[in-house]
Design an enzyme around this catalytic site. Structure first.
Site, PDB file in Angstrom:
ATOM      1  N   ARG A 121       0.824  -0.749   0.153  1.00 17.53           N
ATOM      2  CA  ARG A 121      -0.088  -0.080  -0.081  1.00 17.53           C
ATOM      3  C   ARG A 121       0.922   1.031  -0.116  1.00 17.53           C
ATOM      4  O   ARG A 121       0.495   1.896   0.674  1.00 17.53           O
ATOM      5  CB  ARG A 121      -0.507   0.048   0.647  1.00 17.53           C
ATOM      6  CG  ARG A 121      -2.010  -1.063   1.191  1.00 17.53           C
ATOM      7  CD  ARG A 121      -3.221  -0.990   1.628  1.00 17.53           C
ATOM      8  NE  ARG A 121      -3.841  -2.156   1.760  1.00 17.53           N
ATOM      9  CZ  ARG A 121      -3.681  -3.404   3.126  1.00 17.53           C
ATOM     10  NH1 ARG A 121      -2.937  -3.512   3.684  1.00 17.53           N
ATOM     11  NH2 ARG A 121      -4.625  -3.883   3.089  1.00 17.53           N
ATOM     12  N   LYS A 143       2.852  11.812 -10.720  1.00 18.12           N
ATOM     13  CA  LYS A 143       1.931  10.675 -11.994  1.00 18.12           C
ATOM     14  C   LYS A 143       3.123   9.771 -12.598  1.00 18.12           C
ATOM     15  O   LYS A 143       4.285   9.277 -12.651  1.00 18.12           O
ATOM     16  CB  LYS A 143       1.714  11.453 -12.992  1.00 18.12           C
ATOM     17  CG  LYS A 143       0.547  12.052 -12.955  1.00 18.12           C
ATOM     18  CD  LYS A 143       1.046  12.894 -14.518  1.00 18.12           C
ATOM     19  CE  LYS A 143      -0.844  14.310 -14.979  1.00 18.12           C
ATOM     20  NZ  LYS A 143      -1.288  14.172 -16.186  1.00 18.12           N
ATOM     21  N   GLU A 185       9.704  19.068 -23.879  1.00 17.53           N
ATOM     22  CA  GLU A 185       9.348  19.598 -22.773  1.00 17.53           C
ATOM     23  C   GLU A 185       9.855  20.578 -22.668  1.00 17.53           C
ATOM     24  O   GLU A 185       8.708  21.559 -21.802  1.00 17.53           O
ATOM     25  CB  GLU A 185       9.351  18.237 -22.317  1.00 17.53           C
ATOM     26  CG  GLU A 185       8.680  17.400 -22.529  1.00 17.53           C
ATOM     27  CD  GLU A 185       7.265  17.270 -22.415  1.00 17.53           C
ATOM     28  OE1 GLU A 185       6.845  17.665 -21.610  1.00 17.53           O
ATOM     29  OE2 GLU A 185       6.810  15.769 -22.996  1.00 17.53           O
ATOM     30  N   LYS A 227       7.511  23.872 -12.796  1.00 19.34           N
ATOM     31  CA  LYS A 227       6.589  22.091 -12.637  1.00 19.34           C
ATOM     32  C   LYS A 227       6.628  21.677 -11.264  1.00 19.34           C
ATOM     33  O   LYS A 227       4.800  21.901 -10.947  1.00 19.34           O
ATOM     34  CB  LYS A 227       6.854  21.124 -13.523  1.00 19.34           C
ATOM     35  CG  LYS A 227       6.136  19.880 -13.179  1.00 19.34           C
ATOM     36  CD  LYS A 227       6.449  19.190 -14.277  1.00 19.34           C
ATOM     37  CE  LYS A 227       5.223  17.925 -13.774  1.00 19.34           C
ATOM     38  NZ  LYS A 227       5.338  16.615 -14.901  1.00 19.34           N
ATOM     39  N   GLU A 237      -4.337  17.546 -10.619  1.00 17.67           N
ATOM     40  CA  GLU A 237      -4.729  17.903 -12.219  1.00 17.67           C
ATOM     41  C   GLU A 237      -6.105  17.880 -12.299  1.00 17.67           C
ATOM     42  O   GLU A 237      -7.088  17.505 -13.456  1.00 17.67           O
ATOM     43  CB  GLU A 237      -4.844  16.292 -13.037  1.00 17.67           C
ATOM     44  CG  GLU A 237      -4.674  17.385 -14.772  1.00 17.67           C
ATOM     45  CD  GLU A 237      -3.792  16.216 -15.502  1.00 17.67           C
ATOM     46  OE1 GLU A 237      -4.437  15.572 -16.273  1.00 17.67           O
ATOM     47  OE2 GLU A 237      -2.514  16.273 -16.123  1.00 17.67           O
ATOM     48  N   ARG A 241      -2.836  22.202 -13.764  1.00 17.31           N
ATOM     49  CA  ARG A 241      -1.797  21.461 -14.198  1.00 17.31           C
ATOM     50  C   ARG A 241      -2.357  21.353 -15.220  1.00 17.31           C
ATOM     51  O   ARG A 241      -1.045  20.731 -16.193  1.00 17.31           O
ATOM     52  CB  ARG A 241      -1.994  19.953 -12.857  1.00 17.31           C
ATOM     53  CG  ARG A 241      -0.928  19.104 -12.966  1.00 17.31           C
ATOM     54  CD  ARG A 241      -0.413  18.539 -12.548  1.00 17.31           C
ATOM     55  NE  ARG A 241       0.173  17.262 -12.540  1.00 17.31           N
ATOM     56  CZ  ARG A 241       1.127  16.204 -12.078  1.00 17.31           C
ATOM     57  NH1 ARG A 241       0.842  16.378 -10.879  1.00 17.31           N
ATOM     58  NH2 ARG A 241       1.523  15.903 -12.092  1.00 17.31           N
ATOM     59  N   ASN A 245      -0.280  20.373 -20.037  1.00 20.28           N
ATOM     60  CA  ASN A 245      -0.579  19.710 -21.222  1.00 20.28           C
ATOM     61  C   ASN A 245      -1.238  20.075 -22.702  1.00 20.28           C
ATOM     62  O   ASN A 245      -1.105  19.492 -23.663  1.00 20.28           O
ATOM     63  CB  ASN A 245      -1.890  19.282 -21.125  1.00 20.28           C
ATOM     64  CG  ASN A 245      -2.146  18.239 -20.046  1.00 20.28           C
ATOM     65  OD1 ASN A 245      -1.242  17.115 -19.648  1.00 20.28           O
ATOM     66  ND2 ASN A 245      -3.149  17.922 -19.416  1.00 20.28           N
ATOM     67  N   HIS A 248       0.435  18.236 -26.481  1.00 18.78           N
ATOM     68  CA  HIS A 248       0.027  17.093 -26.020  1.00 18.78           C
ATOM     69  C   HIS A 248      -1.497  16.424 -26.361  1.00 18.78           C
ATOM     70  O   HIS A 248      -1.367  14.971 -26.449  1.00 18.78           O
ATOM     71  CB  HIS A 248       0.329  16.482 -24.015  1.00 18.78           C
ATOM     72  CG  HIS A 248       1.610  16.756 -23.551  1.00 18.78           C
ATOM     73  ND1 HIS A 248       2.112  17.623 -23.611  1.00 18.78           N
ATOM     74  CD2 HIS A 248       1.945  15.861 -23.178  1.00 18.78           C
ATOM     75  CE1 HIS A 248       3.473  17.615 -23.255  1.00 18.78           C
ATOM     76  NE2 HIS A 248       3.612  16.278 -23.225  1.00 18.78           N
ATOM     77  N   HIS A 252       0.092  13.016 -28.390  1.00 18.09           N
ATOM     78  CA  HIS A 252      -0.577  12.121 -28.394  1.00 18.09           C
ATOM     79  C   HIS A 252      -1.347  11.289 -29.597  1.00 18.09           C
ATOM     80  O   HIS A 252      -1.154   9.994 -29.915  1.00 18.09           O
ATOM     81  CB  HIS A 252      -1.828  11.819 -27.020  1.00 18.09           C
ATOM     82  CG  HIS A 252      -1.189  11.990 -25.794  1.00 18.09           C
ATOM     83  ND1 HIS A 252      -1.723  12.345 -24.992  1.00 18.09           N
ATOM     84  CD2 HIS A 252       0.642  11.386 -25.412  1.00 18.09           C
ATOM     85  CE1 HIS A 252      -0.925  12.709 -23.826  1.00 18.09           C
ATOM     86  NE2 HIS A 252       0.160  12.032 -24.488  1.00 18.09           N
ATOM     87  N   HIS A 265       7.782  10.215 -27.912  1.00 19.29           N
ATOM     88  CA  HIS A 265       6.453  11.695 -26.922  1.00 19.29           C
ATOM     89  C   HIS A 265       7.515  12.765 -27.306  1.00 19.29           C
ATOM     90  O   HIS A 265       6.080  13.999 -27.334  1.00 19.29           O
ATOM     91  CB  HIS A 265       6.552  11.339 -25.302  1.00 19.29           C
ATOM     92  CG  HIS A 265       5.558  12.598 -24.471  1.00 19.29           C
ATOM     93  ND1 HIS A 265       4.403  12.062 -24.530  1.00 19.29           N
ATOM     94  CD2 HIS A 265       6.095  13.422 -23.839  1.00 19.29           C
ATOM     95  CE1 HIS A 265       3.969  12.756 -23.723  1.00 19.29           C
ATOM     96  NE2 HIS A 265       4.758  13.177 -23.290  1.00 19.29           N
TER      97      HIS A 265
HETATM   98 ZN    ZN Z   1       5.221  15.698 -21.914  1.00 17.54          ZN
END
Ligand code: ZN
Ligand code: ADP
Length: 358
Positions: A121, A143, A185, A227, A237, A241, A245, A248, A252, A265
């Site tokens: 946990r 994340k 990035e 960040k 998010e 936040r 993106n 992105h 993506h 990426h």
């Molecule tokens: Zn990214």
């Protein structure tokens, strides 16, 4: 050496940015209330380069070290590989205070973070990112995830590290293409939050591509600060936040249309930022010059602006899937200038198609 402190509601931690930092991880960990057994998760490329230095530093600080080495690449972000990490943790007798250490790029960080979040946990988690992308982005913010056959990053948790150690000299061995992916990035931070930083990047482009460790350390430090500020205000998010993106959404889609093998990426994000710039200009949200400045910096860093041969229709069909995930409408991050963005759900399909067709 620089330090960035990340202050979250229930948890805070320090990001140390230091040349040769991998050999100091053990000593830095000794400042935290941790048990004596540690598990390193790394991949087959990074292991021969840096696992020895990390292990020596841990052993010198009195830790007993176990290690799991996974295959490089996105395929290792799976429940099967996570299970291999659990098996090692159980058989080595890791307890609630035993840290799991990620040594590698974003793949290893996401996988090890997911294992740390769920084993018993939750056990302490240490990030030692070795790609520029992971140093400026994925190692900060908490994340963690593995992939599912039906989609990327679908199984995971928000789980913050207890310590991040960034060694810019580890980037010396990084393949050129991965370095550039990280720079995408880096550019993103300039566009979303800091015009001066964006201008500094343009001036420092040659030094960054030459991997000057001092210049890299400064740039990485600023990205981590930006960040950390954003994540501190919106850990899960729900609003702010989302700015992270930028680029992105289309990014993506580009990655997906290429089967996650043609564009990585960072390249997807570069193409996505350019597309977001064109959409912003098309909707009259930013000036033509702003998009030109963005194009110039992306090109200077050797990043793609477009995915030739990818039809707007193919890309749009991936955007439709995102739509479903976001209850009907995509949150678009548009640029209103360099250093300023806004979030809107009101972007028409024709505005997107027009930008993708350019
Ligand atoms: Zn990214
Ligand atoms: P990312 O951080 O871009 O999400 P990965 O974790 O997939 O990506 O890492 C990209 C590739 O670079 C992998 O093949 C990984 O093994 C390799 N790699 C990571 N760090 C280094 C390094 N410092 N030197 C050489 N190769 C590295």
């Amino acid at each position: 050496m620089a330090e960035v402190r990340v202050n979250l509601e229930a948890h805070s931690y320090t990001i140390h940015i230091m040349s040769g930092g991998i050999s100091h991880v053990g000593a830095l960990m000794r400042r935290l209330p941790l048990g004596d057994k540690a598990l390193i998760v790394t991949d087959e490329n990074v292991c021969p380069l840096y696992a020895g230095t990390l292990t020596d530093s841990l052993t010198a600080a009195g830790f007993t070290v176990a290690m799991v080495t996974v295959k490089p690449g996105e395929g290792s972000k799976s429940l099967t590989t996570a299970n291999a990490v659990f098996t090692e943790a159980i058989s080595e007798g890791l307890d609630r205070k035993s840290p799991i250490i990620a040594l590698g790029g974003g793949v290893v960080g996401d996988l090890a973070g997911f294992a740390a979040a769920t084993y018993l946990r939750g056990v302490p988690f240490i990030q030692v990112p070795t790609t520029l992308l992971a140093q400026v982005d994925s190692s900060v913010g908490g994340k963690t995830a593995v992939n599912h056959e039906l989609g990327k990053n679908l199984i995971g948790a928000f789980y913050q590290p207890n310590l991040v150690v960034i060694d810019p000299t580890a980037l010396e061995t990084l393949p050129e293409r991965e370095l550039k992916a990280g720079l995408a990035e880096v550019i993103k931070y300039g566009v979303i939050a800091d015009q001066n930083f964006f201008a500094d990047l343009a001036a420092a482009a040659a030094a960054l591509l030459a991997r000057d460790p001092a210049v890299l350390a400064t740039v990485i430090g600023r990205c981590c600060e930006l960040k950390a500020e954003i994540v501190a205000q919106d850990e899960r998010e729900s609003s702010l936040r989302m700015l992270l993106n930028f680029g992105h959404t289309v990014g993506h889609a580009v990655e997906a249309v290429g089967g996650y093998s043609e564009y990585n990426h960072g390249e997807g994000v570069a193409i996505g930022m350019h597309a977001a710039g064109l959409i912003s200009k098309g909707m009259g949200v930013c000036k033509h010059e702003d998009v030109e400045i963005l194009q110039q910096l992306l090109s200077r860093m050797g990043l793609p602006l477009k995915a030739p041969g990818y039809s707007p229709q193919a890309l749009m069909s991936y955007l439709q899937r995102d739509k479903k995930m976001e209850s009907g409408k995509i949150n678009w991050v548009l640029m209103t200038g360099i250093g300023q963005v806004k979030i809107t759900r009101e972007v028409t399909d024709s505005a997107i198609k027009e930008a993708l067709a350019q």
